[in-house]
Design a protein around this motif. Structure first.
Motif, short mmCIF file in Angstrom:
data_model
loop_
_atom_site.label_atom_id
_atom_site.label_comp_id
_atom_site.label_asym_id
_atom_site.label_seq_id
_atom_site.Cartn_x
_atom_site.Cartn_y
_atom_site.Cartn_z
N GLY A 137 41.11 71.89 50.40
CA GLY A 137 41.69 71.21 49.25
C GLY A 137 43.02 70.59 49.60
N ASP A 138 43.77 70.16 48.59
CA ASP A 138 45.09 69.59 48.82
C ASP A 138 46.00 70.61 49.49
N GLU A 139 47.05 70.13 50.12
CA GLU A 139 47.93 71.01 50.89
C GLU A 139 48.46 72.17 50.05
N HIS A 140 48.91 71.89 48.82
CA HIS A 140 49.47 72.97 48.01
C HIS A 140 48.40 74.00 47.64
N MET A 141 47.15 73.56 47.51
CA MET A 141 46.09 74.50 47.13
C MET A 141 45.90 75.58 48.19
N ARG A 142 46.27 75.29 49.40
CA ARG A 142 46.13 76.29 50.46
C ARG A 142 47.05 77.48 50.26
N ARG A 185 40.22 64.63 37.15
CA ARG A 185 40.06 64.93 38.57
C ARG A 185 39.40 66.30 38.76
N ASP A 186 39.85 67.31 38.02
CA ASP A 186 39.30 68.66 38.20
C ASP A 186 37.81 68.72 37.90
N THR A 187 37.37 68.07 36.82
CA THR A 187 35.96 68.16 36.45
C THR A 187 35.09 67.31 37.38
N LEU A 188 35.61 66.18 37.85
CA LEU A 188 34.86 65.38 38.81
C LEU A 188 34.74 66.11 40.15
N LEU A 189 35.78 66.87 40.51
CA LEU A 189 35.69 67.69 41.72
C LEU A 189 34.63 68.78 41.56
N MET A 190 34.54 69.37 40.36
CA MET A 190 33.50 70.38 40.12
C MET A 190 32.11 69.75 40.21
N ALA A 191 31.94 68.58 39.57
CA ALA A 191 30.65 67.90 39.63
C ALA A 191 30.28 67.56 41.07
N ALA A 192 31.26 67.10 41.85
CA ALA A 192 30.99 66.76 43.24
C ALA A 192 30.64 67.99 44.06
N ALA A 193 31.31 69.11 43.77
CA ALA A 193 31.02 70.35 44.50
C ALA A 193 29.60 70.83 44.24
N LEU A 194 29.18 70.81 42.99
CA LEU A 194 27.84 71.28 42.63
C LEU A 194 26.78 70.33 43.18
N THR A 195 27.10 69.05 43.21
CA THR A 195 26.17 68.07 43.79
C THR A 195 26.06 68.28 45.30
N ALA A 196 27.18 68.59 45.94
CA ALA A 196 27.16 68.84 47.38
C ALA A 196 26.29 70.05 47.71
N LEU A 197 26.29 71.05 46.84
CA LEU A 197 25.49 72.26 47.08
C LEU A 197 24.00 71.98 46.94
N GLY A 198 23.63 71.02 46.07
CA GLY A 198 22.21 70.72 45.91
C GLY A 198 21.78 70.41 44.50
N PHE A 220 19.86 75.10 46.80
CA PHE A 220 21.06 75.15 47.64
C PHE A 220 20.59 75.51 49.05
N ASP A 221 20.15 74.49 49.80
CA ASP A 221 19.43 74.77 51.04
C ASP A 221 19.96 73.98 52.23
N HIS A 222 21.24 73.57 52.19
CA HIS A 222 21.77 72.81 53.31
C HIS A 222 23.27 73.05 53.43
N ASP A 223 23.83 72.66 54.58
CA ASP A 223 25.27 72.76 54.77
C ASP A 223 25.98 71.81 53.81
N ALA A 224 27.20 72.18 53.43
CA ALA A 224 27.92 71.36 52.47
C ALA A 224 29.43 71.53 52.66
N PHE A 225 30.17 70.54 52.13
CA PHE A 225 31.63 70.62 52.11
C PHE A 225 32.10 70.48 50.68
N VAL A 226 33.00 71.36 50.26
CA VAL A 226 33.55 71.34 48.90
C VAL A 226 35.04 71.03 48.97
N ASP A 227 35.43 69.94 48.32
CA ASP A 227 36.84 69.57 48.19
C ASP A 227 37.36 70.16 46.89
#
Length: 428
Positions: free
Chosen positions: A122-127, A59-72, A89-96
């Motif tokens: 992120g997840d509730e506890h991450m806050r 889960r952690d590494t797929l979240l990293m891959a998704a975050a970097l993909t979201a950035l561009g 990295f030229d657009h708005d993005a959301f990182v989970d």
């Protein structure tokens, strides 16, 4: 070796398998989360595409891959080797961020290079996990940020001035690694100076520095508590990921409590991973540890020969849950110290370990920076995990030695080890 084959792998709480005879096994572990996520991030800001071979799929590494993909960037996770193609990295993005500390802390300094607005949650506890030092540091380096903890938003301008920043990284070494990983892309690089109590988990900073240098980045770490990254190109590197040595802890602990022998394949003889400290820790606990042609082999003494220890785990706090579980089963008293910082991990691990081990009959005293454990007779019961993969691993270690241990939310181990439960059960 167990009472019966596992037929209840999806149960919650999960009946942890009990070893009734020595376990002899050779295991191949998934790749290191720490190495995988650092490698992905550096590849995303490199000068050309590269491949991260044997990447950990979790889960952690797929979240990293998704975050970097979201950035561009583009991260192809379809096979065992992940191709990373840097992008604008030229657009708005959301990182989970999920429950991934490396995503929450490592991605914002890179997201600051975007021309868009990048929102993080992120997840509730991450806050509740600490991030303020990173955000404060980024603001001092010229980054515009709304919010003090999750959720927060970075308002990118396409560049970061960089420069010198003083932070207190006594809560997490990730604060320093986060700034170093992106620093070469800042206009003036970054000069990070720590001011506070000793930095925990220094091997993780050493890992970051070593990887940066492999990417051609100039890093000066010649002074204590100071790390300076020069501005410049991050060169692409095709990299193979080592096995996650911290994930070896429950498997090697299984050898210790059962009196068997467990071999972990491909254990590197030289590494910056904190999990390498298991070799010395297990030796002190009474195990025999040796490199063989197949990997690192640990032969355990069984419960009767499991010795108490006095350990400073400050630099390897992620091993504390597994070590505490072994100490709760040992024939002598133990004291684990230097780990107050693990109160800020996925959960307050010191309080959680004291509560859950005590509930199973262990004699545990919680201190501000550690635990004292004395010999006791443990019994079955529910071991709560607090959505923390290391707590779940501690639970199965106790379950291997004690009848009737039920581990809550065993699926949380998917954070760093997909399908941990069936893999673990197959060893008995």
């Amino acid at each position: 070796m167990t009472t019966s084959p596992r037929t209840d792998l999806l149960a919650d709480p999960w009946p942890a398998p009990r070893a009734t005879a020595p376990v002899d096994a050779t295991v191949t572990l998934p790749g290191s989360k720490s190495l995988t996520n650092r490698a992905l991030l550096l590849a995303a800001i490199a000068d050309q595409p590269s491949v991260v071979r044997r990447a950990l799929r979790s889960r952690d590494t797929l979240l990293m891959a998704a975050a970097l993909t979201a950035l561009g960037s583009a991260v192809d996770t379809s096979g065992p080797d992940w191709t990373v193609t840097p992008g604008a990295f030229d657009h708005d993005a959301f990182v989970d961020c999920g429950l991934a500390g490396t995503v929450m802390r490592f991605v914002p300094p890179v997201a600051a290079l975007s021309t868009g607005e990048v929102a993080f949650d992120g997840d509730e506890h991450m806050r509740q996990r600490p991030i303020g030092e990173v955000l404060t540091a980024l603001r001092s380096l010229g980054v515009d940020i709304s919010g003090e903890r999750l959720p927060f938003t970075i308002h990118g301008t396409g560049a970061v001035p960089g420069g010198t920043v003083v932070i207190d990284a006594s809560a997490s070494s990730q604060f320093i690694s986060a700034l170093l990983l992106a620093g070469a892309r800042y206009e003036h690089g970054v000069d990070v100076r720590h001011d506070g109590k000793p930095v925990p988990s220094l091997p993780h900073i050493d890992m970051t520095v070593a990887m940066l240098r492999e990417h051609g980045v100039e890093v000066d770490d010649s002074e204590a508590n100071r790390w300076a990254v020069a501005p410049g190109v991050v060169k692409a590197v095709d990299r193979s990921i080592e096995p996650d040595l911290s994930n070896a802890a429950p498997f090697l602990a299984l050898a210790a409590v059962s009196g068997g022998t467990v071999t972990v394949r491909d254990w590197p003889e030289v590494t910056d991973q904190a999990g390498d400290a298991l070799r010395d820790i297990l030796t002190q606990l009474g195990c025999t540890v040796a490199f063989t042609d197949d990997g690192l082999a640990v032969a355990g003494p069984g419960l009767a020969g499991l010795e108490g220890v006095d350990l400073d785990l400050h630099d390897v706090g992620e091993l504390a849950p597994a070590v505490a579980a072994l100490c709760a089963l040992a024939s002598g008293p133990s004291h684990l110290r230097g780990i107050g910082h693990i109160r800020g991990h996925e959960t307050d691990r010191l309080a959680a370990l004291a509560a859950e081990l005590s509930a199973l009959g262990a004699d545990v005293t919680e201190h501000p920076d550690g635990l004292s454990l004395r010999p006791a007779t443990l019994h079955g019961g529910v071991f709560h995990t607090y959505a923390d993969h290391r707590m779940a691993q501690a639970g199965v270690i106790v379950g291997a030695a004690v009848d009737g241990v039920l581990v809550e939310n065993i699926a949380t181990t998917g954070k760093t080890f997909t399908d941990f439960a069936p893999f673990w059960a197959s060893l008995f």
